[in-house]
Enzyme design. Sequence first.
Site, PDB file in Angstrom:
ATOM      1  N   GLU A  36       0.874  -1.321   0.044  1.00 52.70           N
ATOM      2  CA  GLU A  36       0.151  -0.032  -0.151  1.00 52.70           C
ATOM      3  C   GLU A  36       1.115   1.156   0.132  1.00 52.70           C
ATOM      4  O   GLU A  36       1.737   1.408   0.856  1.00 52.70           O
ATOM      5  CB  GLU A  36      -0.959  -0.068   1.208  1.00 52.70           C
ATOM      6  CG  GLU A  36      -2.083   1.062   1.126  1.00 52.70           C
ATOM      7  CD  GLU A  36      -2.527   1.234   2.448  1.00 52.70           C
ATOM      8  OE1 GLU A  36      -2.223   0.684   3.464  1.00 52.70           O
ATOM      9  OE2 GLU A  36      -3.416   2.113   2.633  1.00 52.70           O
ATOM     10  N   ARG A 261       4.900 -13.022   9.624  1.00 50.28           N
ATOM     11  CA  ARG A 261       5.542 -11.883   9.162  1.00 50.28           C
ATOM     12  C   ARG A 261       6.842 -11.944  10.041  1.00 50.28           C
ATOM     13  O   ARG A 261       7.175 -12.447  10.961  1.00 50.28           O
ATOM     14  CB  ARG A 261       4.909 -10.380   9.806  1.00 50.28           C
ATOM     15  CG  ARG A 261       4.836 -10.403  11.080  1.00 50.28           C
ATOM     16  CD  ARG A 261       4.002  -9.067  11.403  1.00 50.28           C
ATOM     17  NE  ARG A 261       4.150  -7.983  10.435  1.00 50.28           N
ATOM     18  CZ  ARG A 261       2.754  -7.410   9.992  1.00 50.28           C
ATOM     19  NH1 ARG A 261       1.750  -7.594  10.463  1.00 50.28           N
ATOM     20  NH2 ARG A 261       3.185  -6.324   9.060  1.00 50.28           N
ATOM     21  N   LYS A 271       4.068   0.183  11.251  1.00 43.88           N
ATOM     22  CA  LYS A 271       4.274   1.439  10.182  1.00 43.88           C
ATOM     23  C   LYS A 271       3.753   2.802  11.053  1.00 43.88           C
ATOM     24  O   LYS A 271       4.424   3.722  11.285  1.00 43.88           O
ATOM     25  CB  LYS A 271       3.012   1.631   9.017  1.00 43.88           C
ATOM     26  CG  LYS A 271       3.584   0.896   7.827  1.00 43.88           C
ATOM     27  CD  LYS A 271       2.372   1.177   6.726  1.00 43.88           C
ATOM     28  CE  LYS A 271       2.910   0.407   5.536  1.00 43.88           C
ATOM     29  NZ  LYS A 271       1.531   0.238   4.678  1.00 43.88           N
TER      30      LYS A 271
END
Length: 556
Positions: A36, A261, A271
């Site tokens: 994204e 992850r 983030k």
Amino acid sequence: MDESVNKTLNFIEDIIEEDIRNGKHGGRVHTRFPPEPNGYLHIGHAKSICLNFGLALKYKGKTNLRFDDTNPVTEETEYVESIKQDIQWLGFSWEDREFYASDYFEQLFQFAVQLIKKGKAYVDDLSAEEIAKYKKSPTEAGLESPFRNRNIEENLDLFFKMRDGKFQEGEKVLRAKIDMGSPNMHMRDPILYRILYKPHHRTGTEWCIYPMYDFAHGQSDSIEGITHSICTLEFENHRPLYNWCIENLGIFPSQQIEFARLNLSYTVMSKRKLLQLVRENYVEGWDDPRMPTLCGLRRRGYTPEAIRHFTNLVGIARRDNVIDLALLEFAVREDLNKRATRVMAIFDPLKVILTNYENQIEQLEIENNPEDPEAGKRLVPFGKVLYIEQEDFMENPVDKYFRLTKDGMVRLKGAYIVKCEEIIKDNNGKVIELHCSYIQNSKSGQDQSGLKPKATIHWVEESNAINAELRLYDRLFTVPDPDDQELDFKAFINKDSLVKIKAAKVEPFLKSTKPGNFYQFIRKAYFATDLDSTSENLIFNRTVNLKDSWQKTQDK
RNA sequence: UGACCCAUGGUGUAACGGUAGCACUAGUGAUUUUGGUUCAUUCAGUUAAGGUUCGAAUCCUUAUGGGUCAACCA
């Protein structure tokens, strides 16, 4: 570097090989990397990039780059460019397959129309709060919206009006009609489209309705013929919905596969938290060398080879994991050891005068890298006045100290053996200068002295030395798991994560260095020339220390 | 308290019903004109309890522990 560390297959390769054996999709392998564009890529993304592109390389398939840009509120073109740059820097190519979920907005709209026509989607007038309330909690079945059973014509009419801007933001949404009683919250009539009067970085003001992730991602995969859609574990509960969309639309059946992850000790990866570090000036930017971002690691001196090697070492599995930061450091040391030119730099200078040496400059040939004969040699000026490290001299040596002491001897790297004769101190008793004699017939490579000093130390000749700034970076956090503490993660920031040495002395060879060049400063650490470095103002960033078994024994 | 997922040395990852292996870390020793590198070597593991089987890390059951899910984010 040999990057094929794993001789055994990971579980995704198992699935792929099984699919190939069964002739699924004609044995075709097509993956995608779907960032994204709302932030910078970090080492966790590198794991995903290497996985997706690596799988395609291994199985002679393809990997698309697809920007998942369905939320105009947070996404920006600036991020698109940095993401592309980082992937290329890592060494992967998406060739001509640079796609955007926004490329498919019209198609996605038609998919939605299709669902409405099948009675599988409806326009809901409930507010966001009401929808949330109706959904209830995971342990309790949800309630159906009073608008759930609108007829198809009305839904179609309303949906087109949504597209035509006839309603306010939040006034209506399109929802899938699935099952408000599902134990999986994602199946409780998930929202497919919302109204947003926000310009999109690519489609501008063309649209005022935007698809949600769940209605865009799987279909985008399907449109692109992605065979294996690899994502992280938190999307696991989305998989039934991913499949529901594909089945009800009757489109190409991409398969979603989740893996765990990457987490790194002494680091945060979300983030939100990285943004906080930047916004609140705990670091100097997204490319601060302490950040786990790819641009930060790059500035720190990490090579793409090292990062790829690292992602190979961590493996692919489905269990939550925290990788020891030491493994990342190991990966970069292993790469740099083979490739970094060795140079000499003095962090904390102590002047040495060779009392019996002529007042002259001698050019000595020193190997650039003992690990790589091809690397050749360079000339290093030697003279009567030198700098060595303060820590390489001890007037009253501790046990097992091999370096220079009063009346002791050491070899100067690539030069002569010297003997300390006299110590000069300032008024505070601090040693500020050493008078030494050099052993004439002990020259490196042609040593006739028969002397065997226990240590070799690095040095820089005074009149040719150039000043440099050294930025010593260390882990950003003081605890291995800053995410998992009682206090906010920012309470554990390492105050000493950056120490600047303004007046280091380096050999003249470094005068012409360029940003991005990397070196081993002998006996100290690997360094990379900083982005802001110029020949008038040299700046080097410490990538990682050399292993130091002496320091280790001292710490005990 | 619901659904789904996960559980192998300190860390990470293999073993696909048949000898628990590899890497990192840590320790020791050798080599070394970097206390680096390299080499050798040591420590250290199947969450628990039942069951199936000639044989279980692997299959089944239960328990325990951990993760994810209740944005008009992705």
